[in-house]
Design a protein around this motif. Sequence first.
Motif, PDB file in Angstrom:
ATOM      1  N   SER B 147       0.815  -1.219   0.000  1.00 50.42           N
ATOM      2  CA  SER B 147       0.000   0.000   0.000  1.00 50.42           C
ATOM      3  C   SER B 147       0.848   1.268   0.000  1.00 50.42           C
ATOM      4  O   SER B 147       0.338   2.380   0.034  1.00 50.42           O
ATOM      5  CB  SER B 147      -0.911   0.020   1.230  1.00 50.42           C
ATOM      6  N   GLN B 148       2.156   1.074  -0.039  1.00 47.03           N
ATOM      7  CA  GLN B 148       3.083   2.207   0.013  1.00 47.03           C
ATOM      8  C   GLN B 148       3.281   2.794  -1.390  1.00 47.03           C
ATOM      9  O   GLN B 148       3.214   2.079  -2.381  1.00 47.03           O
ATOM     10  CB  GLN B 148       4.416   1.660   0.535  1.00 47.03           C
ATOM     11  N   LEU B 149       3.538   4.104  -1.465  1.00 52.42           N
ATOM     12  CA  LEU B 149       3.858   4.700  -2.761  1.00 52.42           C
ATOM     13  C   LEU B 149       5.186   4.132  -3.248  1.00 52.42           C
ATOM     14  O   LEU B 149       6.156   4.048  -2.491  1.00 52.42           O
ATOM     15  CB  LEU B 149       3.957   6.226  -2.661  1.00 52.42           C
ATOM     16  N   ALA B 150       5.227   3.751  -4.528  1.00 48.69           N
ATOM     17  CA  ALA B 150       6.412   3.079  -5.061  1.00 48.69           C
ATOM     18  C   ALA B 150       7.663   3.952  -4.960  1.00 48.69           C
ATOM     19  O   ALA B 150       8.764   3.449  -4.771  1.00 48.69           O
ATOM     20  CB  ALA B 150       6.170   2.662  -6.504  1.00 48.69           C
ATOM     21  N   GLY B 151       7.467   5.278  -5.067  1.00 51.56           N
ATOM     22  CA  GLY B 151       8.606   6.183  -5.003  1.00 51.56           C
ATOM     23  C   GLY B 151       9.291   6.197  -3.648  1.00 51.56           C
ATOM     24  O   GLY B 151      10.413   6.677  -3.526  1.00 51.56           O
ATOM     25  N   THR B 152       8.613   5.676  -2.624  1.00 55.32           N
ATOM     26  CA  THR B 152       9.218   5.660  -1.295  1.00 55.32           C
ATOM     27  C   THR B 152       9.959   4.345  -1.016  1.00 55.32           C
ATOM     28  O   THR B 152      10.510   4.160   0.060  1.00 55.32           O
ATOM     29  CB  THR B 152       8.162   5.870  -0.190  1.00 55.32           C
ATOM     30  N   LEU B 153       9.965   3.436  -1.981  1.00 58.48           N
ATOM     31  CA  LEU B 153      10.698   2.177  -1.795  1.00 58.48           C
ATOM     32  C   LEU B 153      12.201   2.411  -1.930  1.00 58.48           C
ATOM     33  O   LEU B 153      12.630   3.358  -2.584  1.00 58.48           O
ATOM     34  CB  LEU B 153      10.271   1.151  -2.849  1.00 58.48           C
ATOM     35  N   SER B 154      12.994   1.513  -1.341  1.00 60.65           N
ATOM     36  CA  SER B 154      14.445   1.586  -1.536  1.00 60.65           C
ATOM     37  C   SER B 154      14.763   1.151  -2.966  1.00 60.65           C
ATOM     38  O   SER B 154      13.918   0.573  -3.660  1.00 60.65           O
ATOM     39  CB  SER B 154      15.141   0.662  -0.549  1.00 60.65           C
ATOM     40  N   GLY B 155      15.993   1.425  -3.395  1.00 61.40           N
ATOM     41  CA  GLY B 155      16.385   1.076  -4.761  1.00 61.40           C
ATOM     42  C   GLY B 155      16.172  -0.403  -5.072  1.00 61.40           C
ATOM     43  O   GLY B 155      15.653  -0.762  -6.126  1.00 61.40           O
ATOM     44  N   GLY B 156      16.565  -1.245  -4.132  1.00 62.90           N
ATOM     45  CA  GLY B 156      16.417  -2.683  -4.343  1.00 62.90           C
ATOM     46  C   GLY B 156      14.958  -3.090  -4.438  1.00 62.90           C
ATOM     47  O   GLY B 156      14.572  -3.891  -5.290  1.00 62.90           O
ATOM     48  N   GLU B 157      14.161  -2.499  -3.550  1.00 62.07           N
ATOM     49  CA  GLU B 157      12.727  -2.812  -3.575  1.00 62.07           C
ATOM     50  C   GLU B 157      12.091  -2.336  -4.878  1.00 62.07           C
ATOM     51  O   GLU B 157      11.215  -3.000  -5.436  1.00 62.07           O
ATOM     52  CB  GLU B 157      12.036  -2.159  -2.374  1.00 62.07           C
ATOM     53  N   GLN B 158      12.565  -1.181  -5.369  1.00 57.90           N
ATOM     54  CA  GLN B 158      12.038  -0.690  -6.641  1.00 57.90           C
ATOM     55  C   GLN B 158      12.384  -1.643  -7.777  1.00 57.90           C
ATOM     56  O   GLN B 158      11.583  -1.860  -8.689  1.00 57.90           O
ATOM     57  CB  GLN B 158      12.598   0.707  -6.948  1.00 57.90           C
ATOM     58  N   GLN B 159      13.581  -2.226  -7.711  1.00 56.99           N
ATOM     59  CA  GLN B 159      13.962  -3.181  -8.749  1.00 56.99           C
ATOM     60  C   GLN B 159      13.080  -4.419  -8.684  1.00 56.99           C
ATOM     61  O   GLN B 159      12.654  -4.955  -9.701  1.00 56.99           O
ATOM     62  CB  GLN B 159      15.435  -3.566  -8.594  1.00 56.99           C
ATOM     63  N   MET B 160      12.793  -4.866  -7.447  1.00 54.55           N
ATOM     64  CA  MET B 160      11.891  -6.009  -7.288  1.00 54.55           C
ATOM     65  C   MET B 160      10.526  -5.684  -7.888  1.00 54.55           C
ATOM     66  O   MET B 160       9.916  -6.498  -8.573  1.00 54.55           O
ATOM     67  CB  MET B 160      11.705  -6.342  -5.806  1.00 54.55           C
ATOM     68  N   LEU B 161      10.081  -4.463  -7.626  1.00 55.84           N
ATOM     69  CA  LEU B 161       8.778  -4.045  -8.145  1.00 55.84           C
ATOM     70  C   LEU B 161       8.802  -4.000  -9.675  1.00 55.84           C
ATOM     71  O   LEU B 161       7.850  -4.433 -10.339  1.00 55.84           O
ATOM     72  CB  LEU B 161       8.393  -2.677  -7.575  1.00 55.84           C
ATOM     73  N   ALA B 162       9.910  -3.503 -10.239  1.00 54.29           N
ATOM     74  CA  ALA B 162      10.001  -3.411 -11.698  1.00 54.29           C
ATOM     75  C   ALA B 162       9.909  -4.804 -12.320  1.00 54.29           C
ATOM     76  O   ALA B 162       9.208  -5.015 -13.311  1.00 54.29           O
ATOM     77  CB  ALA B 162      11.297  -2.721 -12.107  1.00 54.29           C
ATOM     78  N   ILE B 163      10.605  -5.764 -11.716  1.00 55.14           N
ATOM     79  CA  ILE B 163      10.554  -7.127 -12.251  1.00 55.14           C
ATOM     80  C   ILE B 163       9.177  -7.735 -11.994  1.00 55.14           C
ATOM     81  O   ILE B 163       8.567  -8.347 -12.877  1.00 55.14           O
ATOM     82  CB  ILE B 163      11.661  -8.010 -11.620  1.00 55.14           C
ATOM     83  N   GLY B 164       8.681  -7.524 -10.781  1.00 55.57           N
ATOM     84  CA  GLY B 164       7.358  -8.055 -10.434  1.00 55.57           C
ATOM     85  C   GLY B 164       6.286  -7.507 -11.362  1.00 55.57           C
ATOM     86  O   GLY B 164       5.425  -8.250 -11.843  1.00 55.57           O
ATOM     87  N   ARG B 165       6.357  -6.219 -11.628  1.00 58.66           N
ATOM     88  CA  ARG B 165       5.375  -5.596 -12.510  1.00 58.66           C
ATOM     89  C   ARG B 165       5.425  -6.220 -13.905  1.00 58.66           C
ATOM     90  O   ARG B 165       4.392  -6.471 -14.523  1.00 58.66           O
ATOM     91  CB  ARG B 165       5.667  -4.091 -12.600  1.00 58.66           C
ATOM     92  N   ALA B 166       6.655  -6.520 -14.361  1.00 54.98           N
ATOM     93  CA  ALA B 166       6.800  -7.115 -15.695  1.00 54.98           C
ATOM     94  C   ALA B 166       6.260  -8.544 -15.735  1.00 54.98           C
ATOM     95  O   ALA B 166       5.959  -9.068 -16.797  1.00 54.98           O
ATOM     96  CB  ALA B 166       8.262  -7.089 -16.126  1.00 54.98           C
ATOM     97  N   LEU B 167       6.154  -9.179 -14.561  1.00 55.77           N
ATOM     98  CA  LEU B 167       5.653 -10.555 -14.526  1.00 55.77           C
ATOM     99  C   LEU B 167       4.138 -10.625 -14.426  1.00 55.77           C
ATOM    100  O   LEU B 167       3.539 -11.681 -14.608  1.00 55.77           O
ATOM    101  CB  LEU B 167       6.266 -11.302 -13.327  1.00 55.77           C
ATOM    102  N   MET B 168       3.511  -9.483 -14.119  1.00 54.95           N
ATOM    103  CA  MET B 168       2.080  -9.484 -13.826  1.00 54.95           C
ATOM    104  C   MET B 168       1.217  -9.892 -15.019  1.00 54.95           C
ATOM    105  O   MET B 168       0.078 -10.295 -14.853  1.00 54.95           O
ATOM    106  CB  MET B 168       1.624  -8.109 -13.320  1.00 54.95           C
ATOM    107  N   ASN B 169       1.743  -9.739 -16.245  1.00 52.07           N
ATOM    108  CA  ASN B 169       0.923 -10.141 -17.398  1.00 52.07           C
ATOM    109  C   ASN B 169       1.321 -11.520 -17.902  1.00 52.07           C
ATOM    110  O   ASN B 169       0.954 -11.912 -19.001  1.00 52.07           O
ATOM    111  CB  ASN B 169       0.980  -9.085 -18.504  1.00 52.07           C
ATOM    112  N   ASP B 170       2.067 -12.261 -17.078  1.00 51.76           N
ATOM    113  CA  ASP B 170       2.424 -13.632 -17.397  1.00 51.76           C
ATOM    114  C   ASP B 170       3.072 -13.739 -18.774  1.00 51.76           C
ATOM    115  O   ASP B 170       2.561 -14.419 -19.657  1.00 51.76           O
ATOM    116  CB  ASP B 170       1.149 -14.499 -17.351  1.00 51.76           C
ATOM    117  N   PRO B 171       4.220 -13.057 -18.973  1.00 50.70           N
ATOM    118  CA  PRO B 171       4.805 -12.995 -20.315  1.00 50.70           C
ATOM    119  C   PRO B 171       5.407 -14.325 -20.741  1.00 50.70           C
ATOM    120  O   PRO B 171       5.736 -15.165 -19.902  1.00 50.70           O
ATOM    121  CB  PRO B 171       5.914 -11.958 -20.136  1.00 50.70           C
ATOM    122  N   ARG B 172       5.564 -14.477 -22.058  1.00 53.23           N
ATOM    123  CA  ARG B 172       6.315 -15.627 -22.567  1.00 53.23           C
ATOM    124  C   ARG B 172       7.761 -15.218 -22.796  1.00 53.23           C
ATOM    125  O   ARG B 172       8.667 -16.025 -22.753  1.00 53.23           O
ATOM    126  CB  ARG B 172       5.692 -16.116 -23.876  1.00 53.23           C
TER     127      ARG B 172
END
Lengths: 302, 253
Positions: B147-172
């Motif tokens: 529930s936190q604003l993404a901009g307040t995450l640490s750099g590492g957490e932001q990277q996790m979010l970036a990868i997680g976000r890319a996985l959300m559409n179940d890519p091939r």
Amino acid sequence: MELLAQNLLNGLTIGSFYALVALGYTMVYGVLKLINFAHGGLFMWGAYLGWTFLTILGFLVARTGPFALVPVVILVMITVGLMGVLLERIAYRPLRGTGRLPPVISALGAAFILESAARNLYGASYQVYPTGVDLSGRFNLVGNLTVSYTQVLAVVASLLLMALLYIYVNYTRTGTAMRAVSLDHDTSRLMGIDVNRIIGIVFFIGPALGGAAGVLVALHYGSFNFTLGWTFGLKAFIAAILGGIGNIPGAMLGGLLLGGVESLGAVYLGSQWKDVIAYALLALILIVRPTGILGERVAEKL
Amino acid sequence: MIADTMQPAAAQTGAAPMLEVNNVHAYYGHVHALKGISLTVGQGEVVALIGANGAGKSTTLRAVSGLLKLREGEIKIAGKSIAGVPAHDVVYMGVSHSPEGRKIFPTLTVNENLNMGAYSLGGAKAKIEGHRDRVFALFPRLRERRSQLAGTLSGGEQQMLAIGRALMNDPRLLLLDEPSLGLAPLLVKTIFDTVREINKTGVSILLVEQNARAALRLATTGYVLETGNIVLSGPASSLLADERVRKAYLGEG
Ligand SMILES: Nc1ncnc2c1ncn2[C@@H]1O[C@H](COP(=O)(O)OP(=O)(O)OP(=O)(O)O)[C@@H](O)[C@H]1O
Ligand SMILES: [Mg+2]
């Protein structure tokens, strides 16, 4: 004291109109980083179209009185919304990627076209809304404090529209996509968001709200002419800047603040000082907070 | 010359490769950023793309996801050309791109960022929640911060979010641009382990990395890009052993 309260009440009424118009400036700025100077013109067209529809639907006004406003406002919102979509297609989209200045010039051109068209079609004299829709009663609040029915109706309508917009932008998929597009077009595309479609939606909603505001403002003042877009529209633009352009709650806050401060100034200095106060407030807030009250992040991106 | 002797070990199982890039040229204005590059990512494969700063790695990924139009050449996703497909529709062909610099939406919450990752799935609520659970399983930290604003995450957490976000559409096909950039060594290892896990679920991956050693250890095939040209390619293990790669990209010799 009562004079103060009465003026403040009127100020907040005007402020809620400012807010409604300011939303159109701020939403477009959000997604395109463009000051849509034609927005004031669209807002003014809302007032004219409202007058036109009320005239055409005269039989409805005769039969239902103020209730005729409901279909009229909806019709105006749809028409002005479509005008906004058309404006973006014709005046802004072809200039995308040419830098920041060309679209601004185009916006100014569109503003003049909208204004001249209204002047040529309707004439320069003031239009008066049909009397049938005017609610000529007043609520008595405490003491001698009163508000007119029209005032209450207009304020309730604008607050309702703002609440709907707030819910739409914050709690729906398309609304979230709108906020994403405001932050970053390319990354939004990577999510599968059709950026042009979102921009189209913004250019419908912003002007639709502006159109509704046009009807409400005309109703509140009773009469208006083609200068409404520049005079009132510019104030709404100031409200958007005050709140932090690009920020939706900021536009609402900026509108109410500007309306409130103007009315206070009118009490203590006289109403001829209203505009001076508006621009002084703008200068003051921009000196203290160059990004506006709530607008830090978007402005930083520039 | 290794490029001539080594063939990419694309898993050719009869079906079309996940990604084919053929003789692609791309420009930024007058800057000729890609000068006829070709590469292949087989189904289920991890391919590493390495090279110095400014070589054109990010540009290659932008071309694949449709953000950058090609001047010449062709890009195919599972056999289908992306020519004329707008970037926002390439996503629907099964491609997800986690761009350079994370590019999370800072004023959206973690959950809203993930929702945007699943934008292409429309209103498929159950599916989206399934993918969200999977992302939270990979990165439990994101669940705590949802529930936190993404901009307040640490750099590492932001990277996790970036990868997680890319996985959300179940890519091939997952395009990852420098997922380990700026992270502490321990977290780098976690990210690489996670990429391996993602690949085990059948997702093909094109990985751009400065950390060439880790990338080549993870990948089956590697390509080396220099100023818009592929200068070396082959099985990742051979590249790891190659004299020039060791010198230029692994900091040895
Ligand atoms: N928007 C742009 N406009 C002009 N030139 C660009 C743009 N983006 C990249 N370039 C140029 O294209 C070339 C390739 O850039 P690219 O970002 O693909 O490199 P990279 O291999 O990803 O580098 P890095 O490791 O630093 O991320 C560089 O010379 C760069 O200067
Ligand atoms: Mg790069």
